[in-house]
Design a protein around this motif. Structure first.
Motif, PDB file in Angstrom:
ATOM      1  N   GLY A 134       0.841  -1.198   0.000  1.00 57.34           N
ATOM      2  CA  GLY A 134       0.000   0.000   0.000  1.00 57.34           C
ATOM      3  C   GLY A 134       0.869   1.238   0.000  1.00 57.34           C
ATOM      4  N   TYR A 135       0.641   2.169  -0.953  1.00 53.38           N
ATOM      5  CA  TYR A 135       1.446   3.381  -1.046  1.00 53.38           C
ATOM      6  C   TYR A 135       0.727   4.388  -1.919  1.00 53.38           C
ATOM      7  CZ  TYR A 135       2.773   1.899  -5.756  1.00 53.38           C
ATOM      8  OH  TYR A 135       2.721   1.532  -7.074  1.00 53.38           O
ATOM      9  N   ASP A 136       1.175   5.644  -1.848  1.00 51.57           N
ATOM     10  CA  ASP A 136       0.534   6.656  -2.679  1.00 51.57           C
ATOM     11  C   ASP A 136       1.529   7.456  -3.514  1.00 51.57           C
ATOM     12  OD1 ASP A 136       1.430   8.104  -0.378  1.00 51.57           O
ATOM     13  OD2 ASP A 136      -0.507   7.681   0.554  1.00 51.57           O
ATOM     14  N   SER A 137       2.842   7.252  -3.308  1.00 57.18           N
ATOM     15  CA  SER A 137       3.850   7.873  -4.169  1.00 57.18           C
ATOM     16  C   SER A 137       5.113   7.023  -4.072  1.00 57.18           C
ATOM     17  CB  SER A 137       4.130   9.306  -3.728  1.00 57.18           C
ATOM     18  OG  SER A 137       4.546   9.323  -2.373  1.00 57.18           O
ATOM     19  N   TRP A 138       6.054   7.257  -4.973  1.00 58.20           N
ATOM     20  CA  TRP A 138       7.275   6.441  -4.934  1.00 58.20           C
ATOM     21  C   TRP A 138       8.461   7.261  -5.424  1.00 58.20           C
ATOM     22  CZ3 TRP A 138       9.744   5.381  -9.662  1.00 58.20           C
ATOM     23  CH2 TRP A 138       8.996   5.662 -10.810  1.00 58.20           C
ATOM     24  N   GLY A 139       9.651   6.751  -5.159  1.00 56.65           N
ATOM     25  CA  GLY A 139      10.833   7.471  -5.612  1.00 56.65           C
ATOM     26  C   GLY A 139      12.087   6.617  -5.517  1.00 56.65           C
TER      27      GLY A 139
ATOM     28  N   VAL B  32      17.590  11.988  -8.268  1.00 56.64           N
ATOM     29  CA  VAL B  32      16.361  11.479  -7.646  1.00 56.64           C
ATOM     30  C   VAL B  32      15.204  11.559  -8.641  1.00 56.64           C
ATOM     31  CG1 VAL B  32      14.643  11.953  -5.852  1.00 56.64           C
ATOM     32  CG2 VAL B  32      17.057  12.054  -5.290  1.00 56.64           C
ATOM     33  N   LYS B  33      14.417  10.505  -8.684  1.00 56.72           N
ATOM     34  CA  LYS B  33      13.176  10.528  -9.459  1.00 56.72           C
ATOM     35  C   LYS B  33      12.039  10.204  -8.508  1.00 56.72           C
ATOM     36  CE  LYS B  33      10.842   8.277 -13.301  1.00 56.72           C
ATOM     37  NZ  LYS B  33      11.043   7.884 -14.690  1.00 56.72           N
ATOM     38  N   LYS B  34      10.997  11.044  -8.493  1.00 58.60           N
ATOM     39  CA  LYS B  34       9.858  10.792  -7.600  1.00 58.60           C
ATOM     40  C   LYS B  34       8.562  10.969  -8.395  1.00 58.60           C
ATOM     41  CE  LYS B  34      11.874  13.515  -3.840  1.00 58.60           C
ATOM     42  NZ  LYS B  34      11.546  14.143  -2.557  1.00 58.60           N
ATOM     43  N   ARG B  35       7.583  10.204  -8.040  1.00 56.28           N
ATOM     44  CA  ARG B  35       6.285  10.335  -8.712  1.00 56.28           C
ATOM     45  C   ARG B  35       5.153  10.108  -7.704  1.00 56.28           C
ATOM     46  NH1 ARG B  35       9.045  12.241 -11.850  1.00 56.28           N
ATOM     47  NH2 ARG B  35       9.420  11.727 -14.038  1.00 56.28           N
ATOM     48  N   VAL B  36       4.034  10.780  -7.938  1.00 57.46           N
ATOM     49  CA  VAL B  36       2.827  10.546  -7.137  1.00 57.46           C
ATOM     50  C   VAL B  36       2.010   9.464  -7.827  1.00 57.46           C
ATOM     51  CG1 VAL B  36       0.606  11.614  -6.590  1.00 57.46           C
ATOM     52  CG2 VAL B  36       2.714  12.811  -6.048  1.00 57.46           C
ATOM     53  N   GLY B  37       1.344   8.625  -7.073  1.00 57.52           N
ATOM     54  CA  GLY B  37       0.469   7.597  -7.650  1.00 57.52           C
ATOM     55  C   GLY B  37       1.192   6.267  -7.758  1.00 57.52           C
TER      56      GLY B  37
ATOM     57  N   ALA C  98       5.378   3.058 -15.412  1.00 63.70           N
ATOM     58  CA  ALA C  98       6.558   3.936 -15.369  1.00 63.70           C
ATOM     59  C   ALA C  98       7.822   3.124 -15.642  1.00 63.70           C
ATOM     60  CB  ALA C  98       6.652   4.583 -13.994  1.00 63.70           C
ATOM     61  N   ASN C  99       8.916   3.811 -15.939  1.00 63.37           N
ATOM     62  CA  ASN C  99      10.215   3.138 -16.036  1.00 63.37           C
ATOM     63  C   ASN C  99      11.268   4.059 -15.443  1.00 63.37           C
ATOM     64  OD1 ASN C  99      11.371   4.901 -18.068  1.00 63.37           O
ATOM     65  ND2 ASN C  99       9.825   3.975 -19.425  1.00 63.37           N
ATOM     66  N   VAL C 100      12.510   3.565 -15.401  1.00 69.45           N
ATOM     67  CA  VAL C 100      13.574   4.386 -14.821  1.00 69.45           C
ATOM     68  C   VAL C 100      14.700   4.572 -15.835  1.00 69.45           C
ATOM     69  CG1 VAL C 100      13.127   4.029 -12.370  1.00 69.45           C
ATOM     70  CG2 VAL C 100      14.370   2.279 -13.629  1.00 69.45           C
ATOM     71  N   ASP C 101      14.329   4.557 -17.139  1.00 69.62           N
ATOM     72  CA  ASP C 101      15.340   4.706 -18.190  1.00 69.62           C
ATOM     73  C   ASP C 101      16.049   6.052 -18.097  1.00 69.62           C
ATOM     74  OD1 ASP C 101      14.379   2.314 -18.930  1.00 69.62           O
ATOM     75  OD2 ASP C 101      13.232   3.031 -20.671  1.00 69.62           O
ATOM     76  N   ASP C 102      15.374   7.033 -17.489  1.00 65.98           N
ATOM     77  CA  ASP C 102      15.979   8.363 -17.389  1.00 65.98           C
ATOM     78  C   ASP C 102      16.977   8.474 -16.228  1.00 65.98           C
ATOM     79  OD1 ASP C 102      13.797   7.860 -15.781  1.00 65.98           O
ATOM     80  OD2 ASP C 102      13.052   9.920 -15.786  1.00 65.98           O
ATOM     81  N   LEU C 103      17.086   7.448 -15.406  1.00 66.85           N
ATOM     82  CA  LEU C 103      18.074   7.504 -14.311  1.00 66.85           C
ATOM     83  C   LEU C 103      19.414   6.975 -14.833  1.00 66.85           C
ATOM     84  CD1 LEU C 103      15.984   6.301 -11.227  1.00 66.85           C
ATOM     85  CD2 LEU C 103      16.945   8.582 -11.605  1.00 66.85           C
TER      86      LEU C 103
ATOM     87  N   THR D 212       2.354  14.341  -2.253  1.00 67.30           N
ATOM     88  CA  THR D 212       2.908  15.208  -3.315  1.00 67.30           C
ATOM     89  C   THR D 212       4.276  14.666  -3.701  1.00 67.30           C
ATOM     90  OG1 THR D 212       4.085  16.625  -1.754  1.00 67.30           O
ATOM     91  CG2 THR D 212       1.824  17.279  -2.298  1.00 67.30           C
ATOM     92  N   GLU D 213       4.771  15.130  -4.861  1.00 62.79           N
ATOM     93  CA  GLU D 213       6.094  14.694  -5.309  1.00 62.79           C
ATOM     94  C   GLU D 213       7.175  15.177  -4.327  1.00 62.79           C
ATOM     95  OE1 GLU D 213       7.559  15.444  -9.523  1.00 62.79           O
ATOM     96  OE2 GLU D 213       5.860  14.077  -9.781  1.00 62.79           O
TER      97      GLU D 213
END
Ligand code: G6P
Length: 594
Positions: free
Chosen positions: A29-34, A44-49, A54-59, A78-79
């Motif tokens: 259970g969660y509402d955002s991740w990073g 750092v990459k963070k997203r709400v929801g 999603a992917n992490v190709d940009d990291l 929030t992010e």
């Protein structure tokens, strides 16, 4: 609740490994991740929801990353509030599970020292405190200073917390825990960390479950462990886990909740066949105790309440019951002769863990019926009985509930010296379960759901051992479909709730073939007389029912198929509204904060 996954090692795919690790922890259970990745500097990459597609190709490609799924406590979804959080200089990144109860006072101090705090979280305060202490440290190596700064900061925190801090200068991380679970996985020149050991199994079976008050310093090649309070070095011994990676895909089912509902006959059959010696040992412990307390939260609490009826009826034994969050206020009754039986799927529910720790202080014996091997409750218990229900991924608990009921029924029959009878009614119960799960019955339930879905309130009654089943059915409906459902003891109807019954209000009644039948039926009549739409769940139809769902009689074990009808109602009410029953809003699978 918050999920944590970390990787440091030889692969340059750390971000992907951590991202995939977070996906396996989604069920908490969660509402955002990073994710924070270190490649000369921290990105750092963070997203709400939800993680979704999603992917992490940009990291950057890197060998060191930490990830987090956040279940908001301090600060909105929030992010900015998502983890990881950075210090002012960007040298440190932190992820955290728990609540730093004195964060206000620390924040005030740090603001006076001109730290720039950008989020509303308690977590960010921690990373700035580490920065503050680190900047003032002298003498030792950077690595030692980092460890020491984190240790000193951690010791200032009030509350139950697990923190993991990445240091860009030394390319190491430090993790400390006091309350929330953390498991370390050791590979060859690579190390993993997760809030749930299941997430580590695809990578390594060498696991260490951190104890409260420990702090570790980790590089790809080395893990050192210390006492968080004194800084004294400790020896670290990894255990080889023998768990199989339990099937955790949905198979042919559209949702984990439905899959887990259908897992139940197999789970129950396994318990009947495989638990003989555990049941004998456990029932001896109950027999020899003086004052037994069943403790659990949520669905597990309703299994406890059912346990009080089961033991009273089958073995003439009085067991006390308390929800985990209240048990701490009752420990004055405990003595070294007392027995606590804690029931928990995850083995991590903080209110249960707190209860058990308080009972330990009183010298009580601690036992548990727990599904998660290696969990905190599992490790705290003097004696544990593993439910072996397999990983439960849907937030809404189903198979762990009926597994607990099965074990409680077997224990009560064993205590009464009638184990064969217990096994025999449970085997009969498997046949009834098959009927409940057959296509015709599912259609019957789906048809009813079409009527119920437009309702704002549903009332559910039961007496005796069906009372906790009414409570559990109401919980399933609330959790999965967000429709207000209230379960209560049928006899209490006249003491208030009947004021709410008006034309067409759905009233579900559990009427098994036991001594409660007539009185519950009278309750149905009273609701019908006020216009209620009566749904009877019973071994036989009756003219008072507007809708009938059959659950054939298997003695006290009838509560199991009855509970499954409640689960199916919750599931299909969610589906009818286009909701995802596996991830209900605001709920967490494993509640690790108070
Ligand atoms: C959370 C879950 C419930 C669960 C309760 C107790 O609230 O959403 O499904 O019943 O925790 O969990 P436990 O792991 O202790 O059984």
């Amino acid at each position: 609740m918050c999920g944590i996954f970390g990787y440091i090692g030889k692969s340059n795919k750390a971000s992907e490994i951590v991202f995939n690790g977070l996906k396996t922890l989604e069920y908490r259970g969660y509402d955002s991740w990073g994710i924070a990745t270190l490649k000369s500097k921290i990105t750092v990459k963070k997203r709400v929801g939800k993680i979704g597609n999603a992917n992490v190709d940009d990291l950057p490609k890197s060998n060191f990353a930490l990830g987090h799924t956040r279940w908001a406590t301090h600060g909105g979804v929030t992010e900015v509030n998502a983890h990881p959080h950075l210090d002012c200089s960007g040298q440190f990144a932190i992820i955290h599970n728990g609540i730093i109860e004195n964060y206000d006072e620390i924040k005030e101090e740090l603001l006076k020292k001109k730290h720039k705090i950008v989020s509303d979280t308690d977590t960010e305060v921690a990373v700035h405190l580490i920065e503050e202490i680190y900047r003032k440290s002298t003498g030792k190596s950077k690595k030692e200073n980092f460890l020491e700064a984190t240790r000193k900061a951690f010791n200032r925190f009030v509350g139950l917390n697990a923190i993991i801090v990445m240091d860009a200068e030394t390319s190491t991380y430090v993790a400390a825990k006091n309350g929330s679970p953390l498991a370390i996985g050791k590979g060859s020149n690579e190390n993993f960390l997760a809030s749930d050991a299941h997430a580590l199994i695809p990578y390594t079976k060498n696991i260490y479950f951190m104890e409260d008050g420990e702090i570790i310093s980790v590089t790809p090649e080395n893990i050192s462990i210390f006492d968080a309070l004194t800084g004294r070095k400790k020896t670290l011994k990894f255990n080889k886990l023998t768990w199989k990676q339990t099937a955790i895909d949905k198979g042919k089912y559209p949702h984990f909740m439905l899959k887990e509902i259908f897992d139940q006959p197999k789970v129950i059959e396994n318990i009947i066949n495989d638990s003989k010696f555990q049941i004998i040992n456990f029932s001896d412990i109950i027999k020899n105790s003086y004052g037994t307390y069943l403790v659990g939260c949520g669905t597990a609490a309703y299994a406890c309440l059912a346990g009080t009826y089961i033991f009273s009826k089958i073995s003439g034994r009085h067991l006390n019951f308390s929800v985990g969050s209240e048990f701490g206020y009752l420990v004055d009754f405990l003595t070294p002769k007392s027995l606590v039986i804690a029931l928990s799927q995850s083995g991590e529910t903080i209110d249960v863990i707190d209860s058990v720790k308080k009972a330990k202080v009183k010298g009580a014996q601690i036992t548990s019926l727990v599904n998660s091997l290696g969990s905190t409750l599992y490790r705290l218990s003097d004696k544990k009985l593993l439910l072996n229900a397999g990983v439960e991924r849907a937030v809404v608990s189903t198979k762990a509930f009926t597994a607990k009921l099965t074990v409680l029924i077997l224990l009560a029959y064993q205590l009464a010296g009638k184990i064969s009878e217990g096994k025999s009614i449970l085997r009969e119960c498997l046949k009834v379960l098959k009927e409940v799960l057959c296509r015709d019955n599912l259609n019957r339930i789906r048809k009813l759901v079409k009527t119920l879905v437009s309702q704002k309130h549903i009332y559910i009654i039961g007496r005796g051992v069906s009372y906790p089943i009414a409570l559990e059915a109401a919980l399933k409906i609330k959790e999965a479909s967000y429709i207000h459902a209230e379960g209560f003891a049928a006899g209490e109807l006249k003491h208030g709730v009947i004021a709410l019954i008006e034309k067409n209000i759905p009233c579900i009644a559990f009427l098994p073939n036991d001594e409660t039948y007539g009185a519950t039926l009278a309750g149905c009549m009273e609701m019908k007389a006020r216009g209620g739409y009566i749904i009877g769940i019973s071994h036989k139809n009756h003219e008072v029912f507007d809708y009938y769902l059959p659950v054939y009689d298997v003695g006290i074990a009838s509560i199991i198929p009855s509970a499954v009808v409640g689960q199916l109602l919750g599931y299909y009410l969610a589906i009818e509204q286009g909701l995802d029953p596996d991830k209900p809003r605001n709920l967490a699978k494993s509640v690790t904060v108070r």
